[in-house]
Write a protein that holds these residues in place. Structure first.
Motif, PDB file in Angstrom:
ATOM      1  N   ILE A   1       0.976   4.253  -2.772  1.00  0.00           N
ATOM      2  CA  ILE A   1       0.843   5.679  -2.454  1.00  0.00           C
ATOM      3  C   ILE A   1       2.041   6.451  -3.017  1.00  0.00           C
ATOM      4  O   ILE A   1       1.892   7.558  -3.544  1.00  0.00           O
ATOM      5  CB  ILE A   1       0.696   5.866  -0.934  1.00  0.00           C
TER       6      ILE A   1
ATOM      7  N   ILE B   1      -9.849   5.766   0.618  1.00  0.00           N
ATOM      8  CA  ILE B   1      -9.290   4.409   0.607  1.00  0.00           C
ATOM      9  C   ILE B   1      -8.169   4.305   1.625  1.00  0.00           C
ATOM     10  O   ILE B   1      -8.078   3.346   2.388  1.00  0.00           O
ATOM     11  CB  ILE B   1      -8.766   4.065  -0.799  1.00  0.00           C
TER      12      ILE B   1
ATOM     13  N   ILE C   1       1.471   7.176  -6.536  1.00  0.00           N
ATOM     14  CA  ILE C   1       0.601   8.328  -6.774  1.00  0.00           C
ATOM     15  C   ILE C   1       1.436   9.600  -6.893  1.00  0.00           C
ATOM     16  O   ILE C   1       1.236  10.417  -7.794  1.00  0.00           O
ATOM     17  CB  ILE C   1      -0.410   8.482  -5.623  1.00  0.00           C
ATOM     18  N   PHE C   2       2.416   9.729  -5.983  1.00  0.00           N
ATOM     19  CA  PHE C   2       3.237  10.949  -6.020  1.00  0.00           C
ATOM     20  C   PHE C   2       4.054  11.012  -7.305  1.00  0.00           C
ATOM     21  O   PHE C   2       4.203  12.069  -7.909  1.00  0.00           O
ATOM     22  CB  PHE C   2       4.142  11.011  -4.786  1.00  0.00           C
TER      23      PHE C   2
ATOM     24  N   SER D   1     -11.666  13.392  -8.374  1.00  0.00           N
ATOM     25  CA  SER D   1     -11.597  11.942  -8.253  1.00  0.00           C
ATOM     26  C   SER D   1     -10.472  11.516  -7.320  1.00  0.00           C
ATOM     27  O   SER D   1     -10.440  10.383  -6.857  1.00  0.00           O
ATOM     28  CB  SER D   1     -11.398  11.310  -9.619  1.00  0.00           C
ATOM     29  N   LEU D   2      -9.535  12.428  -7.036  1.00  0.00           N
ATOM     30  CA  LEU D   2      -8.442  12.059  -6.127  1.00  0.00           C
ATOM     31  C   LEU D   2      -8.941  11.902  -4.702  1.00  0.00           C
ATOM     32  O   LEU D   2      -8.323  11.229  -3.891  1.00  0.00           O
ATOM     33  CB  LEU D   2      -7.335  13.119  -6.153  1.00  0.00           C
TER      34      LEU D   2
ATOM     35  N   ILE E   1      -3.788  12.719 -14.558  1.00  0.00           N
ATOM     36  CA  ILE E   1      -4.395  12.725 -13.225  1.00  0.00           C
ATOM     37  C   ILE E   1      -5.666  11.894 -13.212  1.00  0.00           C
ATOM     38  O   ILE E   1      -5.881  11.034 -12.366  1.00  0.00           O
ATOM     39  CB  ILE E   1      -4.693  14.175 -12.782  1.00  0.00           C
ATOM     40  N   ILE E   2      -6.515  12.150 -14.196  1.00  0.00           N
ATOM     41  CA  ILE E   2      -7.852  11.552 -14.138  1.00  0.00           C
ATOM     42  C   ILE E   2      -7.775  10.045 -14.352  1.00  0.00           C
ATOM     43  O   ILE E   2      -8.485   9.282 -13.714  1.00  0.00           O
ATOM     44  CB  ILE E   2      -8.765  12.247 -15.167  1.00  0.00           C
TER      45      ILE E   2
ATOM     46  N   VAL F   1      -0.061   6.513   6.973  1.00  0.00           N
ATOM     47  CA  VAL F   1      -1.195   6.597   6.046  1.00  0.00           C
ATOM     48  C   VAL F   1      -2.413   7.159   6.765  1.00  0.00           C
ATOM     49  O   VAL F   1      -3.175   7.948   6.200  1.00  0.00           O
ATOM     50  CB  VAL F   1      -1.479   5.205   5.438  1.00  0.00           C
TER      51      VAL F   1
ATOM     52  N   LEU G   1      -8.946   8.612  -3.093  1.00  0.00           N
ATOM     53  CA  LEU G   1      -7.699   8.034  -2.588  1.00  0.00           C
ATOM     54  C   LEU G   1      -7.604   8.205  -1.078  1.00  0.00           C
ATOM     55  O   LEU G   1      -7.227   7.290  -0.361  1.00  0.00           O
ATOM     56  CB  LEU G   1      -6.499   8.720  -3.245  1.00  0.00           C
TER      57      LEU G   1
ATOM     58  N   VAL H   1      -4.003   8.443 -11.833  1.00  0.00           N
ATOM     59  CA  VAL H   1      -4.124   8.596 -10.382  1.00  0.00           C
ATOM     60  C   VAL H   1      -5.541   8.270  -9.932  1.00  0.00           C
ATOM     61  O   VAL H   1      -5.764   7.490  -9.012  1.00  0.00           O
ATOM     62  CB  VAL H   1      -3.725  10.025  -9.949  1.00  0.00           C
ATOM     63  N   GLY H   2      -6.521   8.886 -10.615  1.00  0.00           N
ATOM     64  CA  GLY H   2      -7.895   8.704 -10.160  1.00  0.00           C
ATOM     65  C   GLY H   2      -8.460   7.347 -10.485  1.00  0.00           C
ATOM     66  O   GLY H   2      -9.345   6.858  -9.803  1.00  0.00           O
ATOM     67  N   GLY H   3      -7.971   6.716 -11.541  1.00  0.00           N
ATOM     68  CA  GLY H   3      -8.556   5.445 -11.935  1.00  0.00           C
ATOM     69  C   GLY H   3      -7.690   4.248 -11.622  1.00  0.00           C
ATOM     70  O   GLY H   3      -8.064   3.387 -10.837  1.00  0.00           O
TER      71      GLY H   3
ATOM     72  N   VAL I   1       0.840  -1.198   0.000  1.00  0.00           N
ATOM     73  CA  VAL I   1       0.000   0.000   0.000  1.00  0.00           C
ATOM     74  C   VAL I   1       0.876   1.248   0.000  1.00  0.00           C
ATOM     75  O   VAL I   1       0.598   2.224  -0.699  1.00  0.00           O
ATOM     76  CB  VAL I   1      -0.951  -0.013   1.210  1.00  0.00           C
ATOM     77  N   HIS I   2       1.973   1.192   0.758  1.00  0.00           N
ATOM     78  CA  HIS I   2       2.901   2.331   0.733  1.00  0.00           C
ATOM     79  C   HIS I   2       3.463   2.522  -0.662  1.00  0.00           C
ATOM     80  O   HIS I   2       3.618   3.642  -1.140  1.00  0.00           O
ATOM     81  CB  HIS I   2       4.037   2.103   1.736  1.00  0.00           C
TER      82      HIS I   2
ATOM     83  N   GLU J   1     -17.621   7.860 -11.767  1.00  0.00           N
ATOM     84  CA  GLU J   1     -16.809   8.835 -12.474  1.00  0.00           C
ATOM     85  C   GLU J   1     -17.013   8.726 -13.990  1.00  0.00           C
ATOM     86  O   GLU J   1     -17.026   9.730 -14.698  1.00  0.00           O
ATOM     87  CB  GLU J   1     -15.352   8.540 -12.179  1.00  0.00           C
TER      88      GLU J   1
ATOM     89  N   VAL K   1     -15.130   4.856  -8.848  1.00  0.00           N
ATOM     90  CA  VAL K   1     -14.620   4.505 -10.167  1.00  0.00           C
ATOM     91  C   VAL K   1     -15.780   4.345 -11.139  1.00  0.00           C
ATOM     92  O   VAL K   1     -15.726   4.814 -12.279  1.00  0.00           O
ATOM     93  CB  VAL K   1     -13.767   3.224 -10.087  1.00  0.00           C
TER      94      VAL K   1
ATOM     95  N   LEU L   1      -5.026  -0.031  -5.481  1.00  0.00           N
ATOM     96  CA  LEU L   1      -5.238  -0.029  -4.032  1.00  0.00           C
ATOM     97  C   LEU L   1      -6.380  -0.965  -3.672  1.00  0.00           C
ATOM     98  O   LEU L   1      -6.333  -1.689  -2.687  1.00  0.00           O
ATOM     99  CB  LEU L   1      -5.555   1.389  -3.560  1.00  0.00           C
TER     100      LEU L   1
ATOM    101  N   VAL M   1      -4.614   3.789 -10.136  1.00  0.00           N
ATOM    102  CA  VAL M   1      -4.051   3.550  -8.805  1.00  0.00           C
ATOM    103  C   VAL M   1      -5.152   3.192  -7.820  1.00  0.00           C
ATOM    104  O   VAL M   1      -4.950   2.379  -6.911  1.00  0.00           O
ATOM    105  CB  VAL M   1      -3.244   4.775  -8.338  1.00  0.00           C
ATOM    106  N   VAL M   2      -6.344   3.775  -8.017  1.00  0.00           N
ATOM    107  CA  VAL M   2      -7.458   3.403  -7.143  1.00  0.00           C
ATOM    108  C   VAL M   2      -7.738   1.913  -7.269  1.00  0.00           C
ATOM    109  O   VAL M   2      -7.934   1.210  -6.279  1.00  0.00           O
ATOM    110  CB  VAL M   2      -8.706   4.239  -7.490  1.00  0.00           C
ATOM    111  N   LEU M   3      -7.704   1.413  -8.503  1.00  0.00           N
ATOM    112  CA  LEU M   3      -7.933  -0.020  -8.686  1.00  0.00           C
ATOM    113  C   LEU M   3      -6.803  -0.845  -8.071  1.00  0.00           C
ATOM    114  O   LEU M   3      -7.054  -1.878  -7.460  1.00  0.00           O
ATOM    115  CB  LEU M   3      -8.079  -0.336 -10.174  1.00  0.00           C
TER     116      LEU M   3
ATOM    117  N   GLY N   1     -10.610  15.494 -12.547  1.00  0.00           N
ATOM    118  CA  GLY N   1      -9.450  14.718 -12.108  1.00  0.00           C
ATOM    119  C   GLY N   1      -9.176  14.892 -10.641  1.00  0.00           C
ATOM    120  O   GLY N   1      -9.056  13.922  -9.888  1.00  0.00           O
TER     121      GLY N   1
ATOM    122  N   TRP O   1      -8.104   1.791   4.822  1.00  0.00           N
ATOM    123  CA  TRP O   1      -7.107   0.740   4.943  1.00  0.00           C
ATOM    124  C   TRP O   1      -6.250   0.951   6.185  1.00  0.00           C
ATOM    125  O   TRP O   1      -5.948   0.014   6.919  1.00  0.00           O
ATOM    126  CB  TRP O   1      -6.230   0.718   3.692  1.00  0.00           C
TER     127      TRP O   1
END
Lengths: 391, 169, 425
Positions: free
Chosen positions: B35, C140, B38-39, C133-134, B61-62, C91, C137, B65-67, B31-32, C166, C163, B73, B69-71, C130, C144
């Motif tokens: 994350i 989540i 993401i950066f 949608s962050l 980004i959209i 986190v 994160l 990061v938004g799609g 998980v780290h 969006e 997801v 995680l 990486v969310v999956l 965008g 977690w």
């Protein structure tokens, strides 16, 4: 996680919950999640603890842990006289205390072989039916709250307040009323009792329609309740489920008609039944029962007979040796009292058949393969009161 | 408008990107790592902005990061972290890893040395307002067929993943 | 310093004009205003919900509970800050920050008026979607890091929900963006057919396009704009985790969902972010479909007289509010116990009236009315949010997914294609 659950002193252990064969294999071999719902949980209606074995959100297995509210009511009865135990029964199903008292008083009266005078029977019927409405209102509010509709709760509590006011005026208590005594009722009705009850009936009839406008045709409500927690008629009978839950499965069984007690044989009313035995039908049955209860109350208020309100019972009650089982139709189902007398002033043994306890058995069957949200909905639809389950 | 403090932003963003990329492969906790990823992706989006490619930055980004990486995680959260950390993973193939890293490094050096003559010194400045239109024109007019083939390829991959993951469809 | 005052005469956003000091000032103003709006929203939600539910809501702290949000904020600030023993500390610490930062970052591109935005990005709407949608994160991460089952389930629900919705949201937004580049009026002949068609992602340009085309996009190509707007309006409720899509924090199922283990200040950050995100997505909807800062009927009722008439509205609104406050002051019980409350409410009413008077001054009036119309439209959405919460039960997870994937996304794609067809034909 399993260790945490095991370390607690509980009659259950996680090993018992094995995924039954036939349930789908877990997705991608992910380990199952064991979710410990309760005893502190907003929607387990008190201190019920449900151990859920989950695959994602899907429930593979459930186990109910009860007893967090056990006060040994049945044991206490063995050390109290018959009259002294009367207030204790109010504390079982505290939502429908009047029904509890009625069942107990009638059971002891049968044992003593006395009968309450007609006027007392009528007043008992009126108060019990008022209490049925109050119980169903509380159920409706909390059930809707469990499913996420927060507004019906306030509507039902507003109207339940009127019933509690009548109770308060009649006997001084609102919740645990202790309204009846063995052999009749202690209090004569206060001046304007009939008018108050009639006014309440006129007040609440449109309000029941109002609850229905909020929920009955609400799309989300339909989706959340239709086909959820289905219980077939055979399953109900096998599990001993009674009350609105049984009637929603299509079984026309109501003790008020089957073995009339109090003054019920004098009144006309229907037994509402459902067909599908799902959460939605149970909702409709209970709402219909509120209307039927109003019908009974209207008839009863118009025909209260004159006469004494308290029958002739001995000051010291010593029932003959023997045993009795008497059951009534409480708002939640069949409420039975089994009393064994050894001829002394105290019962030898009292055993209560609480509807909530028996109905709760159906939970695991109803939530098999459902989602977490359904578990909450099903606990709500069973209408359990933990005071009664644990006693 | 003129860009503000470009070199500082460039070095700052690059540093963040590199450091968090190192974090992605160094952390034992997945998980780290996610994350940190993401950066990396966000600072890359910043770099795209500096290259006058705001559309690409927004999409970065959209989508990433938004799609994506969310999956990531979403899946990682379901894994038993303790077991994951105890496992000894790809470390045994360090020789192959070293070779691959060396090859990649050589490629970078080659591009740096040779690229100075091949690529123009400064990025071509598109008018900022027209960036989205330019991308659209490239994708849907000039390179329509490759674009559609790529999307077909993705579709095949998605179908394959679904078939593999779900036993009963 | 010249820069500083020159900016006021330029008709640009501070970002475009390159006035960095003004950028900072705008950001501070927006931050303060959004925080204030969240506080006001907190009070309004309680009051409106309470009145929907036949109760009074907060009445004790200040007249009609006006100071209740402040009391709550203080309580949250001094509450013990608990981090669970087995939580992933880093986190756990980062999660609320991510949520708040993303919620507030979106405000950079929201145009409260033609010049009242921090900057006008040419990818404005893309940036907003965008960054919005962050926020998931953070949710989540919170779920977690808490290392607990309810938060984990909550964050799983949240990520799946975000997801899927969006995509629907994006589809609806794209059809609005498409409308900026399409001439024509559709079957019902709404709008001006000869207007420029520019095609842009910039928030300010989208509103200008609605101005030039003489139509709010919700009415353009009549049923299509409305359909896209409807999809967006549903998806944005799901995106902000509000009732009836509040599954990630479903209190009757998951106790409090992803923020079960959070307390005190960290929890209040989640709260702040939720409301800030609600306002942000409502702003997107207002910008894309409801004409952003445009006043009603800028063409039909044009001319100086109408301009002046409409520019009095902000002051008028404040006068009405002041009147309500003063009327309540007069009607308060004449008992010494209520003396302080009465005085407080009176002063509050006078303050509102004073603001109304300031808004009557011509230069202020002209600059503020754009913000006023924007705020009014956003406020209507906020009221809808509260209304939903008071009316609807909660969806179940699978039903939510079904609604998202099997209804919203196909409809979104259909509307997009239909919009393109109508525009081209």
């Amino acid at each position: 996680m399993a260790d945490i659950l095991k370390s607690e002193q509980s009659p259950s252990s996680v090993e018992h919950i094995e995924a039954e064969k036939g349930v789908d294999q877990p997705f991608l071999d992910a380990t199952e999640l064991i979710l410990n719902m309760g005893p502190q949980h907003p929607s387990t209606h008190g201190v019920l603890r449900v151990i859920l074995k989950l695959d994602g959100e899907k429930v593979l297995n459930t186990e109910c842990v009860i007893g967090y509210l056990h006060r040994g009511v049945e044991k206490i009865a063995e050390h109290r006289t018959y009259a002294m135990f009367n207030p204790y029964v109010d504390r079982m199903d505290y939502v429908a205390a009047v029904s509890n008292g009625l069942g107990y008083c009638e059971a002891v009266e049968k044992l003593l072989n006395v009968e309450a005078p007609p006027r007392a029977q009528w007043v008992r019927t009126i108060l019990t039916e008022l209490n049925r409405i109050a119980s169903h209102q509380l159920w409706l509010g909390t059930h809707a709250l469990d499913i996420g509709a927060i507004t019906p709760l306030f509507y039902t509590f507003r109207d339940r307040e009127e019933i509690l006011k009548i109770f308060e005026k009649y006997c001084g208590a609102r919740l645990t009323t202790h309204a009846f005594r063995i052999g009749g009722c202690l209090y004569e009705t206060y001046d304007g009792f009939e008018q108050d009850v009639k006014k309440f009936c006129d007040f609440v009839t449109p309000k029941v329609d109002e609850y229905e406008t909020l929920l009955t045709t609400n799309r989300i409500w339909l989706e959340r309740t239709k086909g959820v927690g289905v219980l077939k008629a055979e399953d109900c009978i096998d599990l001993g489920v009674t009350g609105p839950v049984l009637r929603a499965s299509g079984v026309k069984w109501d003790l008020r008609k089957a073995q009339p007690y109090a003054a019920y044989k004098n009144f006309e009313f229907d037994i509402p039944t459902g067909q599908n035995g799902d959460t939605y039908d149970r909702y409709l049955v209970r709402v219909a029962e509120m209307r039927q209860a109003l019908r009974i109350i209207r008839q009863a208020v118009d025909s209260i007979p004159e006469g004494p309100i308290m029958g002739k019972v001995p000051k010291v009650m010593k029932p003959p040796v023997g045993e009795i089982y008497h059951s009534i139709e409480a708002p939640k189902g069949e409420l039975g009292y089994f009393i064994v007398s050894d001829g002394s002033t105290q019962p030898y043994r009292v055993r209560v058949r609480p509807p909530s306890f028996v109905n709760l058995q159906a939970l695991s069957k109803m939530v098999e393969g459902a989602l977490v949200a359904d578990v909450v909905a099903v606990i709500g639809t069973l209408d359990i009161v933990l005071g009664e389950v644990d006693r | 408008m003129d860009p503000v403090a470009t070199p500082y932003f460039f070095y700052g963003l690059s540093a963040v990107a590199v450091l968090s990329a190192v974090g992605v492969i160094m952390r034992r906790n997945p998980v780290h790592s996610a994350i940190a990823l993401i950066f990396t992706l966000l600072s890359l989006a910043g770099l795209y902005l500096m290259l006058y490619a705001p559309f690409v930055a927004g999409v970065q980004i959209i989508l990433y990061v938004g799609g994506i990486v969310v999956l990531f995680l979403f899946v990682i959260m379901l894994i038993n972290i303790e077991r994951m950390q105890r496992e000894y993973q790809f470390n045994k193939q360090w020789l192959v890893g070293l070779l691959a890293a060396a090859a990649l490094g050589a490629l970078f050096v080659a591009v740096y040395v040779k690229g100075q003559s091949i690529f123009p010194q400064h990025a071509v400045r598109f008018p900022e307002q027209l960036n989205t239109q330019q991308v659209g024109k490239m994708l849907y007019v000039d390179y329509l067929l490759p674009f559609e083939i790529a999307s077909l390829l993705l579709l095949v991959a998605i179908v394959g993943a679904v078939v593999m993951a779900k036993k009963r469809i | 310093m010249a820069d500083f005052s020159n900016y006021l005469n330029s008709n640009l956003t501070p970002g475009q004009a390159g006035a960095h000091l003004w950028v900072v000032i705008y950001i501070l103003i927006i931050f303060a205003a959004v925080s204030l709006a969240v506080i006001a929203m907190n009070w309004l939600e309680r009051k409106i919900l309470a009145h929907m539910q036949v109760r009074l809501g907060p009445m004790r702290v200040g007249p009609h509970g006006l100071l209740q949000p402040i009391a709550d904020a203080l309580k949250l600030l001094i509450k013990e800050d608990i981090i669970p023993e087995n939580a992933d500390k880093l986190v756990f610490w980062m999660a609320p920050l991510v949520v708040v930062i993303t919620a507030f970052t979106t405000y950079i591109v929201i145009p409260f008026g033609p010049t009242h935005a921090v900057t006008d990005m040419n990818i404005g709407i893309l940036f907003m979607l965008g960054v919005a949608s962050l926020g998931t994160l953070g949710i989540i991460m919170a779920g977690w890091a808490s290392n607990s089952h309810y938060p984990l389930l909550g964050s799983l629900r949240s990520s799946a929900q975000m997801v899927s919705y969006e995509v629907a949201m994006g589809m609806a937004a794209v059809s609005a963006i498409l409308m900026t580049s399409l001439r024509g009026t559709g079957v019902y002949g709404i709008g001006s057919p000869t207007a420029d068609a520019i095609g842009t992602l910039s928030m300010i340009e989208i509103v200008r396009a609605q101005m030039n085309q003489h139509v709010w996009f919700v009415f353009k190509f009549f049923p299509l704009g409305l359909a896209a707007f409807g999809i967006f309006a549903i998806a944005m409720v799901a995106e902000t985790n509000r009732a009836p899509f509040d599954l990630p924090e479903a209190e009757s199922e998951l106790t409090a969902g992803f923020h079960t283990e959070y307390s005190g200040f960290r929890w209040s950050l989640f709260f702040l972010a939720e409301y800030a995100a609600m306002i942000a997505v409502s702003s997107i909807a207002v910008t894309l479909w409801l004409g952003g800062w445009l006043r009603p009927f800028p063409h039909w009722l044009s001319g100086d007289a109408w301009d002046t008439a409409f520019s009095i509205f902000p002051a008028f609104t404040f006068f009405v509010l002041a009147g309500m406050a003063l009327r309540t002051t007069v009607r308060m019980p004449k008992h010494p116990y209520f003396k302080i409350q009465k005085a407080g409410l009176g002063v509050f009413g006078l303050l509102l009236g004073g603001i109304g008077l300031v808004l009557l001054v011509p230069p202020v009036r002209d600059r503020v009315q754009d913000i006023y119309w924007f705020a009014i439209k956003v406020a209507a959405f906020m009221y809808l949010y509260i209304w939903y919460r008071g009316t609807f039960p909660r969806y179940r997870f699978d039903q939510l997914m079904r609604l998202g994937w099997k209804f919203m996304i196909p409809t979104g794609i259909g509307v997009l294609i239909a919009t393109a067809l109508v525009g081209v034909l």
